[in-house]
Design an enzyme around this catalytic site. Sequence first.
Site, PDB file in Angstrom:
ATOM      1  N   PRO A   1       5.818   4.678  -4.148  1.00  0.00           N
ATOM      2  CA  PRO A   1       4.891   3.612  -3.765  1.00  0.00           C
ATOM      3  C   PRO A   1       3.455   4.071  -3.953  1.00  0.00           C
ATOM      4  CG  PRO A   1       5.908   4.619  -1.830  1.00  0.00           C
ATOM      5  CD  PRO A   1       6.443   5.342  -3.019  1.00  0.00           C
ATOM      6  N   CYS A   2       2.568   3.136  -4.138  1.00  0.00           N
ATOM      7  CA  CYS A   2       1.166   3.497  -4.310  1.00  0.00           C
ATOM      8  C   CYS A   2       0.276   2.385  -3.811  1.00  0.00           C
ATOM      9  CB  CYS A   2       0.875   3.766  -5.771  1.00  0.00           C
ATOM     10  SG  CYS A   2      -0.865   4.015  -6.061  1.00  0.00           S
ATOM     11  N   GLN A   3      -0.635   2.759  -2.916  1.00  0.00           N
ATOM     12  CA  GLN A   3      -1.572   1.779  -2.348  1.00  0.00           C
ATOM     13  C   GLN A   3      -2.417   1.131  -3.432  1.00  0.00           C
ATOM     14  OE1 GLN A   3      -1.841   0.850   0.937  1.00  0.00           O
ATOM     15  NE2 GLN A   3       0.130   1.876   0.798  1.00  0.00           N
ATOM     16  N   ALA A   4      -2.865   1.982  -4.370  1.00  0.00           N
ATOM     17  CA  ALA A   4      -3.786   1.467  -5.377  1.00  0.00           C
ATOM     18  C   ALA A   4      -3.108   0.460  -6.301  1.00  0.00           C
ATOM     19  CB  ALA A   4      -4.338   2.625  -6.204  1.00  0.00           C
ATOM     20  N   TYR A   5      -1.776   0.540  -6.435  1.00  0.00           N
ATOM     21  CA  TYR A   5      -1.111  -0.373  -7.368  1.00  0.00           C
ATOM     22  C   TYR A   5      -0.901  -1.749  -6.757  1.00  0.00           C
ATOM     23  CZ  TYR A   5       0.847   4.158  -8.914  1.00  0.00           C
ATOM     24  OH  TYR A   5       1.049   5.455  -9.274  1.00  0.00           O
TER      25      TYR A   5
END
Length: 510
Positions: free
Chosen positions: A133-137
Amino acid sequence: METGEVLVIDLFAGPGGLGEGVSSVADGDGNKPFRIGVSVEKEPSAHKTLTTRAFYRKIKVLDGGLEDYFNYVRGKLTRDEIFELYPQQAQEAIYETLEEPRALGEDNDLIHSRIRELIITHQGPKVVIGGPPCQAYSLAGRSRNAGIKDYKAEDDHRNFLYKEYLKVLSIVQPDVFVMENVRGILSAKLNGNVMFPQILQDLRDPGLVTEVRGVAKYRVFSLVVEANDPSDPQYPDSSDFLIRSENYGVPQARHRVILLGVRQDIAHVPDTIHPMKQAVTVEQVLSDLPPLRSGLSKQKDIQKDWENQVQINAKKLERILKTRFESGAVDKLNLEPMLDLERQSSLVSELERIIPAHLEDWYLASHPGCVLNHATRGHMTSDLLRYAFSAAFTKLSGGTSPKARDYPLELAPDHENWDSGVHVDRFRTQAANKCATTVTSHISKDGHYFIHYDPKQCRSLTVREAARLQTFPDNYLFEGNRTQQYVQVGNAVPPYLAQQIGNIVMKLLE
Ligand SMILES: C[S@@+](CC[C@H](N)C(=O)[O-])C[C@H]1O[C@@H](n2cnc3c(N)ncnc32)[C@H](O)[C@@H]1O
Protein backbone atom coordinates in the site's frame (compact mmCIF):
# COMPACT_ATOMS: atom_id res chain seq x y z
CA MET A 1 5.99 -28.89 -0.05
CA GLU A 2 6.09 -31.42 -2.88
CA THR A 3 8.56 -31.20 -5.75
CA GLY A 4 7.11 -29.38 -8.74
CA GLU A 5 4.72 -27.38 -6.63
CA VAL A 6 4.88 -23.64 -6.99
CA LEU A 7 5.83 -21.89 -3.77
CA VAL A 8 3.82 -18.71 -3.23
CA ILE A 9 5.02 -15.89 -1.00
CA ASP A 10 2.20 -13.49 -0.24
CA LEU A 11 3.20 -10.02 0.98
CA PHE A 12 0.83 -7.35 2.35
CA ALA A 13 -1.68 -10.16 2.15
CA GLY A 14 -4.79 -8.42 3.55
CA PRO A 15 -7.55 -11.01 3.94
CA GLY A 16 -5.92 -13.08 1.18
CA GLY A 17 -7.82 -12.35 -2.04
CA LEU A 18 -4.81 -12.82 -4.31
CA GLY A 19 -3.70 -15.92 -2.40
CA GLU A 20 -7.19 -17.42 -2.55
CA GLY A 21 -7.43 -17.00 -6.31
CA VAL A 22 -3.96 -18.26 -7.04
CA SER A 23 -4.16 -21.25 -4.72
CA SER A 24 -7.45 -22.35 -6.31
CA VAL A 25 -5.90 -22.68 -9.78
CA ALA A 26 -6.11 -26.28 -11.02
CA ASP A 27 -4.33 -27.92 -13.93
CA GLY A 28 -5.99 -30.22 -16.47
CA ASP A 29 -5.78 -33.17 -14.04
CA GLY A 30 -7.37 -31.24 -11.21
CA ASN A 31 -4.07 -30.81 -9.34
CA LYS A 32 -3.57 -27.50 -7.63
CA PRO A 33 0.03 -26.46 -8.26
CA PHE A 34 0.25 -23.32 -6.10
CA ARG A 35 0.99 -23.67 -2.38
CA ILE A 36 1.16 -20.62 -0.17
CA GLY A 37 4.33 -20.87 1.90
CA VAL A 38 3.96 -17.65 3.82
CA SER A 39 1.49 -14.77 4.07
CA VAL A 40 2.68 -11.55 5.65
CA GLU A 41 0.09 -9.19 7.12
CA LYS A 42 0.34 -6.66 9.92
CA GLU A 43 -3.30 -5.93 10.74
CA PRO A 44 -4.54 -8.36 13.42
CA SER A 45 -8.04 -9.09 12.12
CA ALA A 46 -6.88 -9.62 8.52
CA HIS A 47 -4.11 -11.81 9.91
CA LYS A 48 -6.68 -13.89 11.78
CA THR A 49 -8.74 -14.26 8.60
CA LEU A 50 -5.63 -15.44 6.75
CA THR A 51 -4.82 -18.01 9.41
CA THR A 52 -8.37 -19.34 9.38
CA ARG A 53 -8.26 -19.65 5.60
CA ALA A 54 -4.86 -21.33 5.63
CA PHE A 55 -6.23 -23.79 8.19
CA TYR A 56 -9.35 -24.37 6.08
CA ARG A 57 -7.23 -25.23 3.02
CA LYS A 58 -5.32 -27.78 5.03
CA ILE A 59 -8.26 -29.55 6.68
CA LYS A 60 -10.80 -29.48 3.85
CA VAL A 61 -9.04 -32.39 2.14
CA LEU A 62 -9.15 -34.53 5.30
CA ASP A 63 -11.96 -36.86 6.31
CA GLY A 64 -14.56 -34.81 8.16
CA GLY A 65 -12.46 -31.66 7.78
CA LEU A 66 -15.02 -29.65 5.86
CA GLU A 67 -17.80 -30.57 8.28
CA ASP A 68 -15.69 -29.49 11.23
CA TYR A 69 -14.82 -26.21 9.52
CA PHE A 70 -18.52 -25.60 8.95
CA ASN A 71 -19.14 -26.29 12.62
CA TYR A 72 -16.55 -23.66 13.45
CA VAL A 73 -18.06 -21.02 11.16
CA ARG A 74 -21.53 -21.83 12.51
CA GLY A 75 -20.24 -21.26 16.03
CA LYS A 76 -20.63 -24.89 17.13
CA LEU A 77 -16.90 -25.29 17.67
CA THR A 78 -14.61 -22.62 19.07
CA ARG A 79 -11.33 -21.79 17.40
CA ASP A 80 -9.42 -23.53 20.19
CA GLU A 81 -11.58 -26.62 19.85
CA ILE A 82 -11.14 -26.98 16.11
CA PHE A 83 -7.42 -26.28 16.36
CA GLU A 84 -7.22 -29.05 18.96
CA LEU A 85 -8.98 -31.45 16.59
CA TYR A 86 -6.35 -30.82 13.91
CA PRO A 87 -3.21 -29.83 15.82
CA GLN A 88 -0.78 -30.41 12.98
CA GLN A 89 -2.81 -28.41 10.46
CA ALA A 90 -3.37 -25.66 13.01
CA GLN A 91 0.35 -25.45 13.64
CA GLU A 92 1.07 -25.34 9.90
CA ALA A 93 -1.51 -22.59 9.35
CA ILE A 94 -0.13 -20.54 12.22
CA TYR A 95 3.37 -21.03 10.85
CA GLU A 96 2.23 -19.99 7.37
CA THR A 97 1.01 -16.65 8.73
CA LEU A 98 4.13 -16.17 10.86
CA GLU A 99 2.43 -16.83 14.20
CA GLU A 100 1.42 -13.22 14.59
CA PRO A 101 0.68 -10.11 12.58
CA ARG A 102 4.04 -8.95 11.19
CA ALA A 103 5.03 -5.76 9.45
CA LEU A 104 7.40 -5.65 6.51
CA GLY A 105 9.99 -3.04 7.32
CA GLU A 106 9.66 -3.61 11.07
CA ASP A 107 9.89 -7.38 11.49
CA ASN A 108 12.20 -8.06 8.57
CA ASP A 109 14.63 -10.28 10.49
CA LEU A 110 11.94 -12.81 11.21
CA ILE A 111 10.12 -12.43 7.89
CA HIS A 112 13.25 -12.68 5.77
CA SER A 113 14.68 -15.62 7.68
CA ARG A 114 11.40 -17.52 7.34
CA ILE A 115 11.36 -16.82 3.61
CA ARG A 116 14.96 -18.00 3.30
CA GLU A 117 14.08 -21.19 5.16
CA LEU A 118 11.26 -21.86 2.71
CA ILE A 119 13.26 -21.30 -0.45
CA ILE A 120 16.23 -23.38 0.68
CA THR A 121 14.09 -26.49 0.93
CA HIS A 122 11.97 -25.77 -2.14
CA GLN A 123 12.85 -27.32 -5.50
CA GLY A 124 10.14 -25.97 -7.85
CA PRO A 125 9.19 -22.56 -9.16
CA LYS A 126 8.55 -19.63 -6.85
CA VAL A 127 6.10 -16.77 -7.10
CA VAL A 128 5.87 -13.57 -5.04
CA ILE A 129 2.45 -11.90 -4.92
CA GLY A 130 1.05 -8.87 -3.14
CA GLY A 131 0.52 -5.17 -3.32
CA PRO A 132 2.40 -2.74 -1.10
CA PRO A 133 0.00 0.00 0.00
CA CYS A 134 1.10 3.57 -0.51
CA GLN A 135 -0.37 6.81 0.77
CA ALA A 136 0.98 8.77 -2.15
CA TYR A 137 -0.74 6.51 -4.69
CA SER A 138 -4.23 6.41 -3.34
CA LEU A 139 -6.33 9.41 -4.17
CA ALA A 140 -8.00 9.24 -0.75
CA GLY A 141 -4.58 9.09 0.93
CA ARG A 142 -3.41 12.08 -1.06
CA SER A 143 -6.30 14.25 -0.03
CA ARG A 144 -5.94 13.16 3.62
CA ASN A 145 -2.27 14.05 3.58
CA ALA A 146 -2.98 17.40 1.96
CA GLY A 147 -4.73 18.32 5.22
CA ILE A 148 -1.70 17.49 7.39
CA LYS A 149 0.45 20.48 8.28
CA ASP A 150 4.03 20.18 7.02
CA TYR A 151 3.31 16.78 5.47
CA LYS A 152 6.20 15.71 3.29
CA ALA A 153 5.53 12.70 1.07
CA GLU A 154 9.25 11.98 0.86
CA ASP A 155 9.43 11.54 4.66
CA ASP A 156 6.45 9.21 4.86
CA HIS A 157 7.78 5.66 5.06
CA ARG A 158 4.44 4.39 3.81
CA ASN A 159 5.36 5.78 0.39
CA PHE A 160 8.29 3.43 0.17
CA LEU A 161 6.81 0.11 1.23
CA TYR A 162 7.32 -1.14 -2.31
CA LYS A 163 11.01 -1.20 -1.45
CA GLU A 164 10.16 -3.91 1.07
CA TYR A 165 8.71 -5.80 -1.86
CA LEU A 166 12.00 -5.33 -3.73
CA LYS A 167 13.94 -6.71 -0.76
CA VAL A 168 11.89 -9.88 -0.85
CA LEU A 169 12.33 -10.13 -4.64
CA SER A 170 16.07 -9.89 -4.06
CA ILE A 171 15.98 -12.74 -1.58
CA VAL A 172 13.62 -15.06 -3.44
CA GLN A 173 14.38 -14.18 -7.06
CA PRO A 174 11.07 -15.76 -7.97
CA ASP A 175 10.25 -17.01 -11.45
CA VAL A 176 7.29 -14.65 -11.49
CA PHE A 177 5.88 -11.86 -9.36
CA VAL A 178 2.45 -10.29 -9.35
CA MET A 179 2.14 -6.81 -7.93
CA GLU A 180 -1.24 -5.18 -7.45
CA ASN A 181 -1.91 -1.56 -6.71
CA VAL A 182 -4.45 1.21 -6.93
CA ARG A 183 -4.82 3.22 -10.08
CA GLY A 184 -3.22 6.22 -8.36
CA ILE A 185 0.19 4.56 -8.58
CA LEU A 186 0.28 5.57 -12.26
CA SER A 187 0.04 9.28 -11.49
CA ALA A 188 1.47 9.63 -7.95
CA LYS A 189 4.20 12.23 -7.63
CA LEU A 190 7.06 12.64 -5.24
CA ASN A 191 8.98 15.93 -5.27
CA GLY A 192 7.06 16.83 -8.39
CA ASN A 193 8.13 13.69 -10.28
CA VAL A 194 5.80 10.95 -11.40
CA MET A 195 6.87 7.88 -9.42
CA PHE A 196 5.63 5.07 -11.66
CA PRO A 197 8.46 4.92 -14.24
CA GLN A 198 10.96 4.66 -11.38
CA ILE A 199 8.92 1.96 -9.62
CA LEU A 200 8.79 0.00 -12.87
CA GLN A 201 12.50 0.40 -13.35
CA ASP A 202 13.16 -0.75 -9.78
CA LEU A 203 10.99 -3.82 -10.26
CA ARG A 204 12.90 -4.70 -13.42
CA ASP A 205 16.16 -4.61 -11.54
CA PRO A 206 15.48 -5.01 -7.80
CA GLY A 207 19.13 -5.67 -6.95
CA LEU A 208 20.06 -2.17 -7.96
CA VAL A 209 17.88 -0.69 -5.22
CA THR A 210 18.53 -3.30 -2.56
CA GLU A 211 22.26 -3.30 -3.36
CA VAL A 212 22.35 -7.07 -3.49
CA ARG A 213 24.66 -8.33 -6.19
CA GLY A 214 23.71 -10.88 -8.82
CA VAL A 215 19.98 -10.53 -8.32
CA ALA A 216 17.88 -11.61 -11.30
CA LYS A 217 16.29 -9.01 -13.54
CA TYR A 218 12.69 -9.02 -14.71
CA ARG A 219 10.58 -8.19 -17.70
CA VAL A 220 7.31 -6.63 -16.64
CA PHE A 221 4.17 -7.45 -18.61
CA SER A 222 0.62 -6.24 -18.80
CA LEU A 223 -2.02 -8.87 -18.18
CA VAL A 224 -4.53 -7.28 -20.50
CA VAL A 225 -2.57 -5.88 -23.44
CA GLU A 226 -0.69 -8.42 -25.49
CA ALA A 227 3.03 -8.06 -25.89
CA ASN A 228 3.35 -8.73 -29.62
CA ASP A 229 6.93 -7.66 -29.42
CA PRO A 230 8.09 -7.28 -25.81
CA SER A 231 11.28 -5.60 -26.95
CA ASP A 232 9.17 -2.80 -28.42
CA PRO A 233 10.14 0.28 -26.37
CA GLN A 234 6.52 1.44 -26.50
CA TYR A 235 5.39 -1.71 -24.65
CA PRO A 236 3.97 -1.63 -22.13
CA ASP A 237 2.49 1.80 -21.79
CA SER A 238 1.61 2.69 -18.17
CA SER A 239 -2.09 2.49 -18.95
CA ASP A 240 -1.66 -1.09 -20.24
CA PHE A 241 -1.33 -2.22 -16.63
CA LEU A 242 -4.80 -1.10 -15.66
CA ILE A 243 -7.23 -3.99 -15.26
CA ARG A 244 -10.92 -3.24 -15.34
CA SER A 245 -12.27 -6.10 -13.26
CA GLU A 246 -15.79 -5.77 -14.64
CA ASN A 247 -14.48 -6.96 -18.03
CA TYR A 248 -13.28 -10.20 -16.49
CA GLY A 249 -16.37 -11.66 -14.87
CA VAL A 250 -16.25 -9.64 -11.63
CA PRO A 251 -19.50 -7.83 -10.75
CA GLN A 252 -17.68 -4.63 -9.87
CA ALA A 253 -15.97 -1.75 -11.67
CA ARG A 254 -12.73 -2.17 -9.79
CA HIS A 255 -9.81 -0.70 -11.69
CA ARG A 256 -6.45 -1.79 -10.45
CA VAL A 257 -2.89 -1.76 -11.69
CA ILE A 258 -1.47 -5.25 -11.88
CA LEU A 259 2.09 -5.93 -12.97
CA LEU A 260 3.34 -9.34 -13.97
CA GLY A 261 7.10 -9.68 -13.59
CA VAL A 262 8.81 -12.58 -15.34
CA ARG A 263 12.44 -13.42 -14.57
CA GLN A 264 14.62 -12.55 -17.51
CA ASP A 265 15.89 -16.09 -18.07
CA ILE A 266 12.33 -17.26 -18.76
CA ALA A 267 11.79 -16.73 -22.45
CA HIS A 268 8.04 -17.26 -22.65
CA VAL A 269 5.74 -14.35 -23.13
CA PRO A 270 2.70 -14.60 -20.86
CA ASP A 271 -0.84 -14.73 -22.20
CA THR A 272 -3.34 -12.07 -21.36
CA ILE A 273 -6.61 -12.66 -19.55
CA HIS A 274 -9.64 -12.85 -21.79
CA PRO A 275 -12.48 -10.41 -21.38
CA MET A 276 -15.99 -11.78 -20.96
CA LYS A 277 -18.74 -10.51 -23.21
CA GLN A 278 -21.37 -10.02 -20.58
CA ALA A 279 -20.92 -7.83 -17.50
CA VAL A 280 -22.22 -9.38 -14.27
CA THR A 281 -24.84 -7.33 -12.45
CA VAL A 282 -25.28 -6.66 -8.76
CA GLU A 283 -28.69 -8.32 -8.73
CA GLN A 284 -27.33 -11.50 -10.29
CA VAL A 285 -24.94 -12.03 -7.41
CA LEU A 286 -26.95 -10.65 -4.50
CA SER A 287 -30.57 -11.59 -5.13
CA ASP A 288 -30.37 -15.05 -3.55
CA LEU A 289 -29.00 -13.79 -0.23
CA PRO A 290 -31.55 -13.49 2.58
CA PRO A 291 -33.30 -10.09 2.65
CA LEU A 292 -32.66 -8.17 5.86
CA ARG A 293 -33.84 -5.01 7.53
CA SER A 294 -31.49 -2.30 8.68
CA GLY A 295 -31.10 -1.56 12.35
CA LEU A 296 -32.03 1.70 14.01
CA SER A 297 -29.04 3.55 15.38
CA LYS A 298 -29.05 6.18 18.13
CA GLN A 299 -32.21 4.65 19.58
CA LYS A 300 -33.34 1.28 20.85
CA ASP A 301 -33.50 -1.10 17.90
CA ILE A 302 -37.02 -2.55 17.93
CA GLN A 303 -38.38 -4.37 14.91
CA LYS A 304 -41.89 -2.93 15.23
CA ASP A 305 -40.47 0.61 15.34
CA TRP A 306 -38.54 -0.11 12.14
CA GLU A 307 -41.66 -1.41 10.42
CA ASN A 308 -43.70 1.61 11.57
CA GLN A 309 -41.01 3.98 10.36
CA VAL A 310 -40.80 2.31 6.95
CA GLN A 311 -44.60 2.41 6.74
CA ILE A 312 -44.59 6.16 7.38
CA ASN A 313 -41.72 6.57 4.92
CA ALA A 314 -43.58 4.61 2.24
CA LYS A 315 -46.32 7.24 2.10
CA LYS A 316 -43.85 10.14 1.90
CA LEU A 317 -41.76 8.33 -0.64
CA GLU A 318 -44.69 7.63 -2.89
CA ARG A 319 -45.63 11.28 -2.87
CA ILE A 320 -42.07 12.41 -3.61
CA LEU A 321 -41.47 9.82 -6.31
CA LYS A 322 -44.71 10.73 -8.08
CA THR A 323 -43.38 14.25 -8.59
CA ARG A 324 -40.46 12.74 -10.47
CA PHE A 325 -41.70 9.56 -12.12
CA GLU A 326 -44.80 8.24 -13.77
CA SER A 327 -47.42 7.39 -11.17
CA GLY A 328 -48.13 3.85 -12.42
CA ALA A 329 -44.45 2.94 -12.21
CA VAL A 330 -44.28 4.21 -8.62
CA ASP A 331 -47.38 2.21 -7.63
CA LYS A 332 -45.77 -0.92 -9.01
CA LEU A 333 -42.85 -0.55 -6.60
CA ASN A 334 -45.03 -1.43 -3.61
CA LEU A 335 -43.07 0.29 -0.87
CA GLU A 336 -44.99 -1.21 2.05
CA PRO A 337 -42.55 -2.68 4.59
CA MET A 338 -41.74 -6.37 4.49
CA LEU A 339 -42.76 -7.71 7.88
CA ASP A 340 -40.67 -9.83 10.21
CA LEU A 341 -37.37 -9.16 8.46
CA GLU A 342 -34.38 -9.92 10.61
CA ARG A 343 -31.15 -7.97 10.93
CA GLN A 344 -28.99 -10.97 10.29
CA SER A 345 -29.50 -14.34 8.78
CA SER A 346 -27.32 -17.33 8.33
CA LEU A 347 -30.05 -19.37 6.65
CA VAL A 348 -29.57 -20.09 2.96
CA SER A 349 -32.68 -18.64 1.33
CA GLU A 350 -34.89 -20.38 -1.17
CA LEU A 351 -34.93 -17.38 -3.44
CA GLU A 352 -34.26 -18.06 -7.08
CA ARG A 353 -30.59 -18.01 -8.01
CA ILE A 354 -29.60 -16.05 -11.09
CA ILE A 355 -25.83 -16.15 -10.64
CA PRO A 356 -24.01 -16.52 -13.98
CA ALA A 357 -22.55 -19.99 -14.43
CA HIS A 358 -18.89 -18.97 -14.11
CA LEU A 359 -19.52 -17.50 -10.67
CA GLU A 360 -22.12 -19.94 -9.39
CA ASP A 361 -19.61 -22.75 -8.96
CA TRP A 362 -17.06 -20.32 -7.67
CA TYR A 363 -19.24 -18.94 -4.87
CA LEU A 364 -21.02 -22.11 -3.97
CA ALA A 365 -18.36 -24.83 -4.08
CA SER A 366 -17.98 -26.54 -0.68
CA HIS A 367 -20.84 -24.46 0.60
CA PRO A 368 -21.10 -24.19 4.38
CA GLY A 369 -24.89 -24.55 4.21
CA CYS A 370 -25.23 -21.20 5.93
CA VAL A 371 -24.60 -17.56 5.12
CA LEU A 372 -21.55 -16.04 6.80
CA ASN A 373 -20.96 -12.40 7.76
CA HIS A 374 -24.47 -11.37 6.74
CA ALA A 375 -25.72 -8.84 9.29
CA THR A 376 -26.87 -5.27 8.77
CA ARG A 377 -25.72 -2.08 10.38
CA GLY A 378 -27.87 0.41 12.18
CA HIS A 379 -28.87 3.58 10.34
CA MET A 380 -30.40 6.79 11.63
CA THR A 381 -34.12 6.98 10.96
CA SER A 382 -33.55 10.02 8.73
CA ASP A 383 -31.24 7.92 6.57
CA LEU A 384 -33.81 5.13 6.18
CA LEU A 385 -35.95 7.39 4.03
CA ARG A 386 -32.94 8.65 2.07
CA TYR A 387 -31.82 5.08 1.40
CA ALA A 388 -35.30 4.06 0.31
CA PHE A 389 -35.52 7.13 -1.93
CA SER A 390 -32.10 6.44 -3.42
CA ALA A 391 -32.91 2.79 -4.11
CA ALA A 392 -36.38 3.53 -5.53
CA PHE A 393 -35.09 6.39 -7.69
CA THR A 394 -32.32 4.14 -9.03
CA LYS A 395 -34.82 1.47 -9.92
CA LEU A 396 -37.28 3.83 -11.58
CA SER A 397 -34.58 5.60 -13.56
CA GLY A 398 -33.26 2.35 -14.97
CA GLY A 399 -30.11 2.23 -12.86
CA THR A 400 -29.00 5.81 -12.16
CA SER A 401 -28.44 6.59 -8.52
CA PRO A 402 -29.77 10.07 -7.63
CA LYS A 403 -27.35 12.97 -7.20
CA ALA A 404 -27.74 15.59 -4.47
CA ARG A 405 -29.79 17.79 -6.82
CA ASP A 406 -32.34 14.97 -7.29
CA TYR A 407 -33.25 14.91 -3.59
CA PRO A 408 -36.21 16.98 -2.47
CA LEU A 409 -35.42 19.56 0.19
CA GLU A 410 -37.17 17.55 2.89
CA LEU A 411 -34.64 14.74 2.37
CA ALA A 412 -31.55 16.93 2.24
CA PRO A 413 -29.23 16.14 5.14
CA ASP A 414 -28.35 18.87 7.55
CA HIS A 415 -25.31 19.99 5.58
CA GLU A 416 -25.00 23.67 4.92
CA ASN A 417 -23.40 22.99 1.59
CA TRP A 418 -25.57 20.04 0.53
CA ASP A 419 -26.31 21.78 -2.77
CA SER A 420 -22.81 23.12 -3.37
CA GLY A 421 -21.57 20.19 -5.39
CA VAL A 422 -19.40 18.76 -2.59
CA HIS A 423 -22.02 16.16 -1.77
CA VAL A 424 -23.15 15.33 -5.29
CA ASP A 425 -22.63 11.66 -4.62
CA ARG A 426 -23.18 11.54 -0.87
CA PHE A 427 -25.50 8.55 -1.27
CA ARG A 428 -25.17 5.90 -3.89
CA THR A 429 -27.32 2.89 -4.59
CA GLN A 430 -25.61 -0.08 -6.17
CA ALA A 431 -27.97 -0.46 -9.11
CA ALA A 432 -29.44 -3.94 -9.56
CA ASN A 433 -28.95 -3.95 -13.32
CA LYS A 434 -25.30 -2.82 -13.42
CA CYS A 435 -22.03 -3.96 -11.99
CA ALA A 436 -21.16 -2.38 -8.64
CA THR A 437 -18.89 0.60 -8.23
CA THR A 438 -15.56 -0.10 -6.49
CA VAL A 439 -15.97 -1.67 -3.08
CA THR A 440 -13.46 0.29 -1.00
CA SER A 441 -12.54 0.11 2.65
CA HIS A 442 -14.62 3.28 3.10
CA ILE A 443 -17.58 0.92 3.36
CA SER A 444 -16.37 0.35 6.94
CA LYS A 445 -17.08 3.99 7.84
CA ASP A 446 -20.61 4.37 6.58
CA GLY A 447 -22.73 2.61 4.02
CA HIS A 448 -23.87 5.68 2.09
CA TYR A 449 -22.07 4.63 -1.10
CA PHE A 450 -23.19 1.08 -0.85
CA ILE A 451 -26.96 1.18 -0.57
CA HIS A 452 -28.81 -2.05 -1.35
CA TYR A 453 -30.92 -1.76 -4.50
CA ASP A 454 -34.10 -3.00 -2.78
CA PRO A 455 -35.97 0.08 -1.46
CA LYS A 456 -37.85 -2.08 1.01
CA GLN A 457 -34.73 -3.10 2.92
CA CYS A 458 -33.55 0.51 3.50
CA ARG A 459 -30.00 -0.43 4.23
CA SER A 460 -26.40 -0.57 3.12
CA LEU A 461 -24.70 -3.79 2.03
CA THR A 462 -23.61 -6.43 4.51
CA VAL A 463 -20.07 -7.78 4.62
CA ARG A 464 -21.24 -10.91 2.76
CA GLU A 465 -22.84 -8.87 0.01
CA ALA A 466 -19.66 -6.82 -0.35
CA ALA A 467 -17.72 -10.11 -0.37
CA ARG A 468 -19.92 -11.43 -3.19
CA LEU A 469 -19.18 -8.27 -5.20
CA GLN A 470 -15.51 -8.96 -4.54
CA THR A 471 -16.01 -12.62 -5.62
CA PHE A 472 -15.04 -14.26 -2.34
CA PRO A 473 -16.45 -17.80 -2.09
CA ASP A 474 -19.37 -18.15 0.32
CA ASN A 475 -17.31 -20.30 2.68
CA TYR A 476 -14.70 -17.54 3.17
CA LEU A 477 -14.94 -16.36 6.77
CA PHE A 478 -13.91 -12.83 7.65
CA GLU A 479 -12.69 -12.64 11.22
CA GLY A 480 -12.69 -9.57 13.47
CA ASN A 481 -15.48 -7.15 14.21
CA ARG A 482 -17.79 -5.93 11.50
CA THR A 483 -15.84 -2.75 10.81
CA GLN A 484 -12.65 -4.75 10.40
CA GLN A 485 -14.42 -7.24 8.14
CA TYR A 486 -15.58 -4.42 5.86
CA VAL A 487 -12.03 -3.04 5.68
CA GLN A 488 -10.66 -6.45 4.76
CA VAL A 489 -13.21 -6.99 2.00
CA GLY A 490 -12.69 -3.47 0.64
CA ASN A 491 -8.92 -3.92 0.51
CA ALA A 492 -8.85 -7.23 -1.29
CA VAL A 493 -8.04 -8.31 -4.81
CA PRO A 494 -11.11 -10.12 -6.21
CA PRO A 495 -10.18 -13.80 -5.89
CA TYR A 496 -11.95 -14.68 -9.14
CA LEU A 497 -9.72 -12.21 -10.98
CA ALA A 498 -6.70 -13.53 -9.09
CA GLN A 499 -7.53 -17.04 -10.26
CA GLN A 500 -7.42 -15.90 -13.88
CA ILE A 501 -4.03 -14.32 -13.23
CA GLY A 502 -2.93 -17.55 -11.55
CA ASN A 503 -3.95 -19.50 -14.66
CA ILE A 504 -1.66 -17.36 -16.76
CA VAL A 505 1.21 -17.82 -14.33
CA MET A 506 0.66 -21.58 -14.31
CA LYS A 507 0.80 -21.70 -18.10
CA LEU A 508 3.93 -19.61 -18.12
CA LEU A 509 5.67 -21.93 -15.68
CA GLU A 510 4.71 -25.11 -17.50
C1 LIG B 1 -4.51 -3.61 -0.30
S1 LIG B 1 -4.33 -4.71 1.04
C2 LIG B 1 -3.82 -6.16 0.26
C3 LIG B 1 -4.87 -6.99 -0.36
C4 LIG B 1 -4.41 -8.35 -0.69
N1 LIG B 1 -3.32 -8.35 -1.63
C5 LIG B 1 -5.52 -9.24 -1.22
O1 LIG B 1 -5.38 -9.79 -2.26
O2 LIG B 1 -6.55 -9.38 -0.55
C6 LIG B 1 -2.84 -4.17 1.78
C7 LIG B 1 -2.56 -4.81 3.11
O3 LIG B 1 -1.23 -4.50 3.51
C8 LIG B 1 -1.20 -4.46 4.92
N2 LIG B 1 0.03 -3.76 5.32
C9 LIG B 1 0.28 -2.44 5.30
N3 LIG B 1 1.55 -2.19 5.68
C10 LIG B 1 2.11 -3.39 5.94
C11 LIG B 1 3.41 -3.80 6.34
N4 LIG B 1 4.36 -2.91 6.56
N5 LIG B 1 3.63 -5.12 6.50
C12 LIG B 1 2.67 -6.02 6.28
N6 LIG B 1 1.42 -5.70 5.90
C13 LIG B 1 1.15 -4.40 5.71
C14 LIG B 1 -2.48 -3.74 5.27
O4 LIG B 1 -2.86 -4.01 6.61
C15 LIG B 1 -3.45 -4.32 4.23
O5 LIG B 1 -4.16 -5.40 4.75
